[in-house]
Design an enzyme around this catalytic site. Structure first.
Site, PDB file in Angstrom:
ATOM      1  N   ARG A  32      27.740  36.348  57.561  1.00 32.56           N
ATOM      2  CA  ARG A  32      27.862  36.431  56.093  1.00 32.56           C
ATOM      3  C   ARG A  32      27.930  37.903  55.683  1.00 32.56           C
ATOM      4  O   ARG A  32      28.674  38.291  54.785  1.00 32.56           O
ATOM      5  CB  ARG A  32      26.695  35.726  55.400  1.00 32.56           C
TER       6      ARG A  32
ATOM      7  N   TYR B 128      44.196  34.522  33.229  1.00 25.16           N
ATOM      8  CA  TYR B 128      44.168  33.442  34.221  1.00 25.16           C
ATOM      9  C   TYR B 128      43.170  32.371  33.751  1.00 25.16           C
ATOM     10  O   TYR B 128      42.036  32.686  33.379  1.00 25.16           O
ATOM     11  CB  TYR B 128      43.754  34.021  35.587  1.00 25.16           C
TER      12      TYR B 128
ATOM     13  N   LYS C  90      47.657  34.715  46.576  1.00 19.98           N
ATOM     14  CA  LYS C  90      48.994  34.817  46.004  1.00 19.98           C
ATOM     15  C   LYS C  90      49.850  35.759  46.857  1.00 19.98           C
ATOM     16  O   LYS C  90      50.041  35.511  48.017  1.00 19.98           O
ATOM     17  CB  LYS C  90      48.880  35.262  44.542  1.00 19.98           C
TER      18      LYS C  90
HETATM   19  C1  LIG Z   1      44.939  32.537  41.278  1.00 17.91           C
HETATM   20  C2  LIG Z   1      44.387  33.615  40.444  1.00 17.91           C
HETATM   21  C3  LIG Z   1      43.022  33.872  40.404  1.00 17.91           C
HETATM   22  C4  LIG Z   1      42.024  33.018  41.145  1.00 17.91           C
HETATM   23  O1  LIG Z   1      42.178  33.089  42.523  1.00 17.91           O
HETATM   24  P1  LIG Z   1      41.824  31.884  43.545  1.00 17.91           P
HETATM   25  O2  LIG Z   1      42.165  32.487  44.845  1.00 17.91           O
HETATM   26  O3  LIG Z   1      42.657  30.711  43.160  1.00 17.91           O
HETATM   27  O4  LIG Z   1      40.369  31.602  43.365  1.00 17.91           O
HETATM   28  C5  LIG Z   1      42.583  34.934  39.626  1.00 17.91           C
HETATM   29  N1  LIG Z   1      43.435  35.681  38.912  1.00 17.91           N
HETATM   30  C6  LIG Z   1      44.762  35.452  38.923  1.00 17.91           C
HETATM   31  C7  LIG Z   1      45.654  36.318  38.110  1.00 17.91           C
HETATM   32  C8  LIG Z   1      45.277  34.413  39.683  1.00 17.91           C
HETATM   33  O5  LIG Z   1      46.593  34.190  39.665  1.00 17.91           O
END
Ligand SMILES: *Cc1c(COP(=O)(O)O)cnc(C)c1O
Length: 389
Positions: free
Chosen positions: A48, A100, A197
């Site tokens: 962790r 978001y 992403k």
């Molecule tokens: C997807 C996203 C998040 C959250 O991320 P996760 O990996 O889905 O928890 C936060 N900010 C933006 C701009 C995003 O596109």
């Protein structure tokens, strides 16, 4: 020697394995690490707290943001939560309103009950940002380009205001990726990423990251990371490091495809407004040109129609996948009012400009001609109101 971005994506934190020469980072699938004597160890004690492949990922992401420190998390939301852990009851946050959906939810549905107060502003206006500060404001929270309307905030201008008011500026840099935008160089303090992403880029692993140049902030955030334990598993770090190696190659093509898709949509008679910072008429175009290397690959547009017909459009496409999320090789589309932003109250949605006919595209890496042909056939089936002259 200092290396350019694409070299760092492949080498930073990722030397060949010392014992075998393996060119890919080994996965130590272990929860704990043996010690020679109490307190005498390799630097790794418990997974962790740290794992070698997580160190590699954290080093690489920090390097891509030209930052001193990086931390990796199990998801983008875990990274966001970790930053919010620095707050206490009575603290105030000024946040962009065009945000978001998950960030909106954790602010208003979780931290609100701990007595943290949020004010949401139109972050395209430095004046609006400045007016929202109170003596209790600790953070300015920004997302640019924003989700889903691709609005642009002047990061340098906003960071100056926050500094003057004694608050830290946090930028969610997910939509731009470290290649296109370097918020720390514009005077901001903390960057968060959903590595789910563009950074990973293949829609096959969740992850998040925080980077900063401040040793004090880093120590605090690292302490919370270990306290809370929302850390990525070794296999997830491996996959993200595999994806990251092609980040600059992918982003170049993503951006090119998005420009072609945006130009097609702009010329289509059934399409109303097109939201893409690369278009000269986009209100944030000049700022985007200044603070970004390119305009990204998210494109939103309005169908001159109601929610039902907009939803029908999303099932008329064949190549595009109807799905939440973005930034992967496969092109995705979504209907923000009923999907990514369904947790935002309808009045708030309308106030921030998310109309019922809004469609958001994450332009992937397929041949742009195929992507455009598919949109064209799907638009052909949509019934829209007459064009406004
Ligand atoms: C997807 C996203 C998040 C959250 O991320 P996760 O990996 O889905 O928890 C936060 N900010 C933006 C701009 C995003 O596109």
């Amino acid at each position: 020697m200092t290396y350019e971005f694409s070299t760092r994506a492949i080498h930073a934190g990722q030397p060949n394995d010392e014992t075998t020469g393996a060119v890919a980072i080994p996965i130590y699938q272990t929860s704990t690490f043996g010690q020679e004597a109490p307190g005498v160890h390799s630097g790794y004690v418990y997974a962790r707290t740290g794992n070698p492949i997580r160190t590699a990922l954290e080093t690489c992401i920090a390097s891509l943001e030209d930052a001193k420190f990086g931390l990796a998390f199990a998801s983008g939301m875990a990274a966001i939560n970790n930053v919010l852990n620095t707050l206490k009851s009575g603290d105030h946050v000024v946040s962009a309103q065009d945000l978001y959906g998950g960030a909106w939810r954790i602010f208003t549905k979780l931290y609100d009950k701990f007595g943290v107060k949020f004010t949401f502003v139109d972050a395209t206006s430095l004046d609006a940002i400045e007016k929202a500060f109170t003596p209790q404001t600790r953070l300015l929270w920004l997302e640019t380009p924003s989700n889903p309307l691709l609005r642009i905030t002047d990061l340098e201008g906003a960071a100056k205001i926050a500094k003057r008011k004694g608050a830290l500026t946090v930028v969610d840099n997910t939509f731009a990726s470290p290649l296109l935008q370097s918020p720390l160089k514009l005077g901001t303090d903390i960057i968060v990423h959903s590595t789910t992403k563009y950074i990973n880029g293949h829609s096959d692993v969740l992850g998040g990251a925080i980077v900063t140049n401040s040793p004090e902030l880093h120590e605090q955030l690292k302490f919370f990371q270990n306290c809370v334990g929302a850390v990525p598993a070794p296999q997830d770090c491996f996959l993200t490091l595999r994806g990251i190696k092609t980040l600059s190659v992918r982003m170049d093509r993503h951006c090119q495809n998005a420009k072609e898709v945006a130009a097609f949509l702009k010329a289509h008679p059934k399409v109303g407004k097109v939201y893409f910072p690369g278009l000269p008429e986009h209100p944030g175009h000049e700022i985007a040109k200044r603070q970004m290397k390119d305009f990204g690959a998210m494109v939103s547009f309005e169908l001159r129609t109601d929610a039902e017909e907009a939803k029908r459009f999303t099932s008329n496409v064949e190549l595009w996948t109807l799905a939440e999320s973005l930034g992967g090789v496969k092109s995705l589309l979504c209907h923000p009012p009923t999907m990514t932003h369904a947790s935002v109250e309808p009045e708030v949605r309308r106030k921030v400009g998310i109309s019922d006919g809004l469609i958001r595209l994450s332009v992937g890496l397929e041949d742009s001609r195929d992507l455009i042909r598919d949109l064209e056939q799907a638009l052909g089936k949509v019934r829209v109101a007459a064009a406004v002259a």
